[in-house]
Design a protein around this motif. Structure first.
Motif, PDB file in Angstrom:
ATOM      1  N   GLU A   1      27.557 -31.700  21.842  1.00 39.12           N
ATOM      2  CA  GLU A   1      27.218 -31.515  23.299  1.00 39.12           C
ATOM      3  C   GLU A   1      26.925 -30.221  23.712  1.00 39.12           C
ATOM      4  N   LEU A   2      26.194 -29.607  24.643  1.00 36.99           N
ATOM      5  CA  LEU A   2      26.154 -28.526  25.397  1.00 36.99           C
ATOM      6  C   LEU A   2      26.559 -28.615  26.685  1.00 36.99           C
ATOM      7  N   MET A   3      27.433 -27.970  27.018  1.00 34.84           N
ATOM      8  CA  MET A   3      28.197 -28.004  28.398  1.00 34.84           C
ATOM      9  C   MET A   3      27.732 -26.695  29.229  1.00 34.84           C
ATOM     10  N   ILE A   4      27.198 -26.913  30.354  1.00 34.22           N
ATOM     11  CA  ILE A   4      26.800 -26.026  31.390  1.00 34.22           C
ATOM     12  C   ILE A   4      27.609 -26.421  32.492  1.00 34.22           C
ATOM     13  N   SER A   5      28.131 -25.243  33.063  1.00 31.01           N
ATOM     14  CA  SER A   5      29.078 -25.309  34.172  1.00 31.01           C
ATOM     15  C   SER A   5      28.733 -24.001  35.082  1.00 31.01           C
ATOM     16  N   ALA A   6      28.300 -24.044  36.267  1.00 29.54           N
ATOM     17  CA  ALA A   6      27.753 -23.138  36.918  1.00 29.54           C
ATOM     18  C   ALA A   6      27.651 -23.490  38.335  1.00 29.54           C
ATOM     19  N   TYR A   7      27.767 -22.384  39.338  1.00 32.04           N
ATOM     20  CA  TYR A   7      27.319 -22.353  40.691  1.00 32.04           C
ATOM     21  C   TYR A   7      26.002 -21.942  40.607  1.00 32.04           C
ATOM     22  N   TYR A   8      25.091 -22.410  41.560  1.00 31.92           N
ATOM     23  CA  TYR A   8      23.721 -21.926  41.886  1.00 31.92           C
ATOM     24  C   TYR A   8      23.656 -21.124  43.071  1.00 31.92           C
ATOM     25  N   GLY A   9      22.929 -19.877  43.085  1.00 30.62           N
ATOM     26  CA  GLY A   9      22.625 -19.241  44.222  1.00 30.62           C
ATOM     27  C   GLY A   9      23.823 -18.210  44.692  1.00 30.62           C
ATOM     28  N   HIS A  10      24.943 -18.189  43.653  1.00 26.81           N
ATOM     29  CA  HIS A  10      25.993 -17.180  44.066  1.00 26.81           C
ATOM     30  C   HIS A  10      25.829 -15.845  43.704  1.00 26.81           C
TER      31      HIS A  10
END
Length: 141
Positions: free
Chosen positions: A58-67
């Motif tokens: 699995e590829l995990m992406i964890s992020a806020y958008y627009g910060h």
């Protein structure tokens, strides 16, 4: 006559210099070698606190958008996922593949995820948008 010979000699010298430089550049090894294992378990985090890690298949992406005013390749994925600003996004993409060539990582996964990074330091990579990502781990191989 002397002036012409001087210009001819200078021109020939510049041509040889250019050819020698081109051949050296073409055969030059990258300073850092990308390894698929660099993404395993610890992953990389950007200045915008975007995390990308490979866990098993699995590829995990964890992020806020627009910060951040700086855009990243992860932002493009968040846009495709219709992520709202200021909400933490976290998703596991199946069937991840990490391939490397020289100092470049090519990462693909389900849902059309495709990312490319260049290794520019022992623990630093950069995406196509110029965003740098860092890891706490040194290469495992």
């Amino acid at each position: 006559m002397k002036k012409r010979l001087g210009l001819l000699f200078l021109s020939i010298s510049l041509i040889f210099l250019f050819v020698a430089y081109s051949e050296e550049s073409a055969t030059k090894e990258p300073a850092y070698i990308a390894k698929a294992s660099d993404f395993e378990d610890s992953g990389f985090t950007s200045r915008s606190n975007q995390l990308i890690v490979v866990i098993g298949n699995e590829l995990m992406i964890s992020a806020y958008y627009g910060h951040s005013k700086e855009k990243s390749s992860i932002d493009k994925i968040l846009e495709l996922e219709n992520v709202k600003p200021d909400i933490r996004f976290k998703k596991f993409y199946q069937n991840v593949q990490v391939k490397t060539k020289g100092d470049i990582y090519y990462i693909t996964a389900d849902d059309g995820v495709s990312l490319e990074f260049e290794k520019i330091g022992e623990r630093i990579i950069v995406d196509k948008e110029g965003m740098e990502y860092y890891t706490q781990e040194y290469s495992k191989e």
